[in-house]
Motif scaffolding. Structure first.
Motif, PDB file in Angstrom:
ATOM      1  N   TYR A 244       0.811  -1.217   0.000  1.00  0.00           N
ATOM      2  CA  TYR A 244       0.000   0.000   0.000  1.00  0.00           C
ATOM      3  C   TYR A 244       0.848   1.272   0.000  1.00  0.00           C
ATOM      4  O   TYR A 244       0.302   2.379  -0.026  1.00  0.00           O
ATOM      5  CB  TYR A 244      -0.915   0.027   1.229  1.00  0.00           C
ATOM      6  CG  TYR A 244      -1.907  -1.102   1.299  1.00  0.00           C
ATOM      7  CD1 TYR A 244      -3.154  -1.011   0.676  1.00  0.00           C
ATOM      8  CD2 TYR A 244      -1.602  -2.266   1.993  1.00  0.00           C
ATOM      9  CE1 TYR A 244      -4.058  -2.054   0.741  1.00  0.00           C
ATOM     10  CE2 TYR A 244      -2.509  -3.319   2.064  1.00  0.00           C
ATOM     11  CZ  TYR A 244      -3.731  -3.203   1.441  1.00  0.00           C
ATOM     12  OH  TYR A 244      -4.633  -4.242   1.509  1.00  0.00           O
TER      13      TYR A 244
ATOM     14  N   LEU B  66      -3.101   9.339   0.026  1.00  0.00           N
ATOM     15  CA  LEU B  66      -3.974   9.148   1.187  1.00  0.00           C
ATOM     16  C   LEU B  66      -3.278   9.444   2.504  1.00  0.00           C
ATOM     17  O   LEU B  66      -3.926   9.443   3.550  1.00  0.00           O
ATOM     18  CB  LEU B  66      -4.505   7.698   1.203  1.00  0.00           C
ATOM     19  CG  LEU B  66      -5.254   7.240  -0.048  1.00  0.00           C
ATOM     20  CD1 LEU B  66      -5.754   5.820   0.133  1.00  0.00           C
ATOM     21  CD2 LEU B  66      -6.408   8.170  -0.384  1.00  0.00           C
TER      22      LEU B  66
ATOM     23  N   GLY C 101      -4.397   8.043   6.473  1.00  0.00           N
ATOM     24  CA  GLY C 101      -5.805   7.966   6.835  1.00  0.00           C
ATOM     25  C   GLY C 101      -6.192   6.584   7.324  1.00  0.00           C
ATOM     26  O   GLY C 101      -5.343   5.725   7.578  1.00  0.00           O
TER      27      GLY C 101
ATOM     28  N   LEU D 294      -7.337   3.925   6.003  1.00  0.00           N
ATOM     29  CA  LEU D 294      -6.883   2.757   5.245  1.00  0.00           C
ATOM     30  C   LEU D 294      -5.445   2.381   5.577  1.00  0.00           C
ATOM     31  O   LEU D 294      -5.116   1.199   5.693  1.00  0.00           O
ATOM     32  CB  LEU D 294      -6.998   3.025   3.739  1.00  0.00           C
ATOM     33  CG  LEU D 294      -6.487   1.916   2.805  1.00  0.00           C
ATOM     34  CD1 LEU D 294      -7.321   0.659   2.974  1.00  0.00           C
ATOM     35  CD2 LEU D 294      -6.496   2.376   1.360  1.00  0.00           C
TER      36      LEU D 294
ATOM     37  N   TRP E  47      -5.044   4.611  14.122  1.00  0.00           N
ATOM     38  CA  TRP E  47      -6.131   3.941  13.411  1.00  0.00           C
ATOM     39  C   TRP E  47      -7.338   3.765  14.336  1.00  0.00           C
ATOM     40  O   TRP E  47      -8.478   4.013  13.924  1.00  0.00           O
ATOM     41  CB  TRP E  47      -5.670   2.570  12.910  1.00  0.00           C
ATOM     42  CG  TRP E  47      -6.822   1.769  12.377  1.00  0.00           C
ATOM     43  CD1 TRP E  47      -7.381   1.846  11.144  1.00  0.00           C
ATOM     44  CD2 TRP E  47      -7.601   0.801  13.104  1.00  0.00           C
ATOM     45  NE1 TRP E  47      -8.457   0.984  11.051  1.00  0.00           N
ATOM     46  CE2 TRP E  47      -8.606   0.338  12.239  1.00  0.00           C
ATOM     47  CE3 TRP E  47      -7.536   0.293  14.407  1.00  0.00           C
ATOM     48  CZ2 TRP E  47      -9.542  -0.624  12.630  1.00  0.00           C
ATOM     49  CZ3 TRP E  47      -8.467  -0.652  14.794  1.00  0.00           C
ATOM     50  CH2 TRP E  47      -9.454  -1.109  13.913  1.00  0.00           C
TER      51      TRP E  47
ATOM     52  N   GLU F  22      -6.979  13.653   5.090  1.00  0.00           N
ATOM     53  CA  GLU F  22      -6.634  12.235   4.940  1.00  0.00           C
ATOM     54  C   GLU F  22      -7.893  11.376   4.849  1.00  0.00           C
ATOM     55  O   GLU F  22      -8.002  10.494   3.986  1.00  0.00           O
ATOM     56  CB  GLU F  22      -5.792  11.777   6.135  1.00  0.00           C
ATOM     57  CG  GLU F  22      -4.363  12.278   6.141  1.00  0.00           C
ATOM     58  CD  GLU F  22      -3.620  11.897   7.399  1.00  0.00           C
ATOM     59  OE1 GLU F  22      -2.377  11.887   7.377  1.00  0.00           O
ATOM     60  OE2 GLU F  22      -4.286  11.603   8.429  1.00  0.00           O
ATOM     61  N   GLU F  23      -8.847  11.632   5.740  1.00  0.00           N
ATOM     62  CA  GLU F  23     -10.036  10.783   5.788  1.00  0.00           C
ATOM     63  C   GLU F  23     -10.986  11.042   4.631  1.00  0.00           C
ATOM     64  O   GLU F  23     -11.621  10.114   4.119  1.00  0.00           O
ATOM     65  CB  GLU F  23     -10.756  10.957   7.128  1.00  0.00           C
ATOM     66  CG  GLU F  23      -9.911  10.604   8.345  1.00  0.00           C
ATOM     67  CD  GLU F  23      -9.233   9.243   8.243  1.00  0.00           C
ATOM     68  OE1 GLU F  23      -9.714   8.370   7.498  1.00  0.00           O
ATOM     69  OE2 GLU F  23      -8.198   9.058   8.915  1.00  0.00           O
TER      70      GLU F  23
ATOM     71  N   GLU G 216     -10.024  12.024   1.601  1.00  0.00           N
ATOM     72  CA  GLU G 216      -9.379  11.391   0.453  1.00  0.00           C
ATOM     73  C   GLU G 216      -9.533   9.870   0.517  1.00  0.00           C
ATOM     74  O   GLU G 216      -9.772   9.209  -0.498  1.00  0.00           O
ATOM     75  CB  GLU G 216      -7.890  11.757   0.421  1.00  0.00           C
ATOM     76  CG  GLU G 216      -7.595  13.233   0.205  1.00  0.00           C
ATOM     77  CD  GLU G 216      -7.734  13.652  -1.244  1.00  0.00           C
ATOM     78  OE1 GLU G 216      -8.177  12.834  -2.063  1.00  0.00           O
ATOM     79  OE2 GLU G 216      -7.402  14.809  -1.552  1.00  0.00           O
ATOM     80  N   THR G 217      -9.408   9.312   1.723  1.00  0.00           N
ATOM     81  CA  THR G 217      -9.541   7.865   1.888  1.00  0.00           C
ATOM     82  C   THR G 217     -10.937   7.393   1.523  1.00  0.00           C
ATOM     83  O   THR G 217     -11.110   6.390   0.819  1.00  0.00           O
ATOM     84  CB  THR G 217      -9.204   7.462   3.343  1.00  0.00           C
ATOM     85  OG1 THR G 217      -7.833   7.776   3.606  1.00  0.00           O
ATOM     86  CG2 THR G 217      -9.431   5.978   3.568  1.00  0.00           C
TER      87      THR G 217
ATOM     88  N   GLU H   1     -11.769   4.703  -1.343  1.00  0.00           N
ATOM     89  CA  GLU H   1     -12.352   3.397  -1.003  1.00  0.00           C
ATOM     90  C   GLU H   1     -13.791   3.251  -1.476  1.00  0.00           C
ATOM     91  O   GLU H   1     -14.240   2.139  -1.761  1.00  0.00           O
ATOM     92  CB  GLU H   1     -12.283   3.183   0.508  1.00  0.00           C
ATOM     93  CG  GLU H   1     -10.883   2.946   1.048  1.00  0.00           C
ATOM     94  CD  GLU H   1     -10.906   2.354   2.440  1.00  0.00           C
ATOM     95  OE1 GLU H   1     -10.841   1.109   2.558  1.00  0.00           O
ATOM     96  OE2 GLU H   1     -10.997   3.127   3.405  1.00  0.00           O
TER      97      GLU H   1
END
Length: 441
Positions: free
Chosen positions: A103, A110, A113, A115, A122, A238-239, A241-242, A246
């Protein structure tokens, strides 16, 4: 003299080979079945192929070996698993929840974030975002999905009689469902009220944002978390974009393969349509959340499509401490690839696994199935936070399409070529004919 140099060089290579390929860690890994090792470079040549060949190679290894095989090329040791018991041992434990190195190329986009992050970060982010995917919040997003579905159906009507590339169409639908242009609307609202008393604008703008709140539930939670000091502006980006990453390509891919399968299996398509007729009684009205809960057979169809074509065909973890998989010792730090695509196509788990059979997911046929035998949204603590969102979105789109159109195959399963990638996709467009329905079955 030259002979001495050659002998010395050969001896040097042998020493290097011994140090990197015969050390304790390498010996443990190489007890696991895998491709034949090459002097000095191990299995490196196996991976030096194009993405289509690499995807096919993984399938070849999965058929050759019994649930586990390894890849070794210093300094990388990789174990590949596709049995429910081994998968549960890895992804059910927080000890192994660090994502694998595969990844790393997503980091510049990302960052760190949900992911890609691990550990305490996390855990905190997951805690912040979980309420945004509560069913009572998700039902409010259905209005947005239905609006986007209506636009997609109008676009399909213009293509009647022509082979339609569904990948681009569905990609736009899923992207629009995620990206409501709230910020742009807000800026436009303020611009339209330039010159108005600032307090009046603020009051009306607050009302505007309250009305829009159902469309920014996740962003609201992130902003509140920022006020409480749990996240900063970088974390919010970050979140967002994640979630964009996803929730966009994965759902579009799931819809693409479901439509492909339904077009090729007319009897199953008709059965889905009959269920829709019972629920809607011939009406073309938008779906409501209560309608979606009645779509039991459509849900089986979606689940079976995700079994054959999981949107994320492989997930990766880093082994956090030594453990046993299929009676082999896996050292700490080993990269573990979980091949969902091969798991879902194992004969010992699914009879006649290549056949498209939604009845597999009827309640009576699911009894006794290992909980880690079917994991299109992963499983364990790091399962997909947006899986309920995705199911609502897929049901909404498929219901709208199948109530208005009959699907006729152009591209077939046999035509599909898949490259190795983080998200399951085809190398070529997927074409379907959408024939407008005029009468009920």
């Amino acid at each position: 003299m030259l002979l001495y140099v050659l002998v010395a060089f050969a001896l040097f290579l042998c020493i290097v080979h011994y140090l990197i390929n015969e050390n304790e860690n390498a010996q443990i890994i190489k007890k696991i079945p895998g491709p034949k090792d090459v002097f000095l470079i191990g299995n490196a040549l196996e991976a030096m192929v194009n993405p289509v060949e690499l995807f096919a190679l993984r399938r070849k290894f999965a058929q050759k070996h019994n649930g586990i095989y390894r890849f070794w090329s210093y300094p990388r040791s990789v174990v590949n698993i596709y049995t429910p018991e081994d998968i549960e041992a890895v992804i059910s434990s927080p000890k192994h929840n660090m994502k694998g190195p595969m990844y790393s190329f997503l980091k510049p986009w990302l960052w760190d974030g949900l992911l890609l992050s691990s550990g305490l970060k996390w855990h905190q982010r997951r805690k912040i975002l979980t309420p945004a995917f509560h069913f009572n919040i998700l039902r409010q997003f259905l209005t947005i999905m239905e609006e986007n579905c209506s636009r997609m159906l109008n676009a399909l009507e213009a293509t009647e009689g022509k082979a339609t590339d569904v990948i681009s169409l569905l990609s736009e639908y899923t992207l629009n469902s995620i990206c409501e242009k709230v910020i742009e609307d807000r800026k436009r609202y303020i611009k339209d009220h330039e010159g108005t008393d600032s307090e009046e604008v603020k009051a009306e703008d607050d009302t505007f944002m309250t009305k829009k709140k159902k469309k920014v539930a996740m962003l609201d939670l992130l902003i509140l978390a920022k006020k409480d000091g749990h996240i900063d502006d970088v974390g919010i980006q970050e979140e967002v974009e994640t979630f964009m990453f996803e929730g966009h390509d994965t759902t579009a891919g799931g819809l693409t393969f479901t439509l492909l399968l339904l077009a090729e299996h007319k009897q199953i398509q008709d059965k889905v349509y009959k269920e829709q007729e019972v629920i809607f009684e011939g009406s073309q009205r938008p779906s409501e959340i209560e309608d979606l809960s009645k779509m039991k057979y459509l849900e089986c169809v979606i689940k079976e499509s995700l079994r054959l074509y999981p949107p994320v065909p492989v997930i990766s973890r880093t082994i956090g401490e030594t453990l046993k998989l299929s009676n082999y010792t896996i050292p700490k730090g080993t990269m573990c690839n979980i091949h969902i695509y091969d798991l879902h196509r194992r004969e010992v788990l699914f009879n006649d696994p290549l056949r498209f059979d939604p009845d597999r997911f009827l309640p009576e046929n699911s009894v006794g199935r290992h909980p880690y035998a079917y994991i299109p949204f992963s499983a364990g603590p790091r399962n997909c936070i947006g899986q309920k969102f995705a199911m609502i979105e897929m049901k909404s789109a498929l219901s709208g399409i199948l109530r208005r159109f009959e699907l006729e195959p152009v591209t077939r399963q046999a035509d599909v070529v898949i490259p190795a990638d983080l998200v399951l996709r085809t190398t070529q467009p997927v074409y379907i004919n959408f024939k407008k329905r005029h009468t009920s079955l």
